[in-house]
Design a protein around this motif. Structure first.
Motif: not given
Length: 187
Positions: A82-85, A99-100, A113-116, A133-135
């Protein structure tokens, strides 16, 4: 050794399984980070060499020495990547949510869900550090994830080093940060 700590045990989030990023994830992680579709908000971030991805993974593995780092996310029933995070410590000043996801899995709530899960683990591992979170401002999906996590905007300004001189960086955190922490987060 990473495996000796409970923090490195797999995390099951319903249909997702999260495991610490590992060198065995290199081919899939490189494919993801080389895909222009996941870099629409920062095209210059796209990986153009396997060596760059390998170096990134080595840093992510070392992050687990702090008790937490980024996970590889896979579907529980098929093992599909699915990805990473998750969360990692930035210069001993703050946790960073990241996450990506593979485009095939975007828009399904996996990022939140991953970030939480990462933010919750971070608060348990080192509660004295803020979660951030930096965006980029134009990345509305990432902004929505940060807000769903309960993070609030603490800084808005130029994205130094970005090839796009008009790019604006946003920093969200779960609490007030010190000037020194903000310097690290502005990075």
């Amino acid at each position: 050794m990473r495996g000796a700590h409970a923090a490195t045990d797999p995390v099951v989030l319903g249909d997702l399984v999260l495991t610490p990023v590992d060198v065995g994830d290199l081919p899939e992680t490189h494919r993801l980070h080389a895909d222009p579709a996941v870099w629409t908000h920062l095209p210059s971030g796209r990986h153009t060499s396997l060596a760059r991805t390998r170096e990134m993974i080595e840093h992510y593995i070392a992050d687990w020495d702090h008790g937490l780092g980024y996970w590889t996310a896979r579907l529980r029933d098929t093992g599909a990547y699915v990805g990473i995070g998750g969360c990692r410590v930035r210069e001993d000043a703050a946790w960073n949510v990241y996450y990506r996801l593979d485009p095939a899995f975007q828009g399904r709530g996996f990022a939140t869900r991953i970030a939480r899960a990462g933010a919750e683990r971070a608060a348990a591992v080192r509660p004295e550090l803020p979660v951030s979170a930096i965006l980029l401002e134009h990345n509305l999906a990432s902004k929505a994830v940060a807000e769903r996590l309960g993070l609030r905007l603490v800084w808005r300004g130029p994205d130094d080093g970005n090839p796009d001189p008009g790019a604006v960086r946003l920093i969200y955190t779960d609490r007030d940060v010190t000037p020194a922490q903000l310097v690290v987060l502005r990075g």
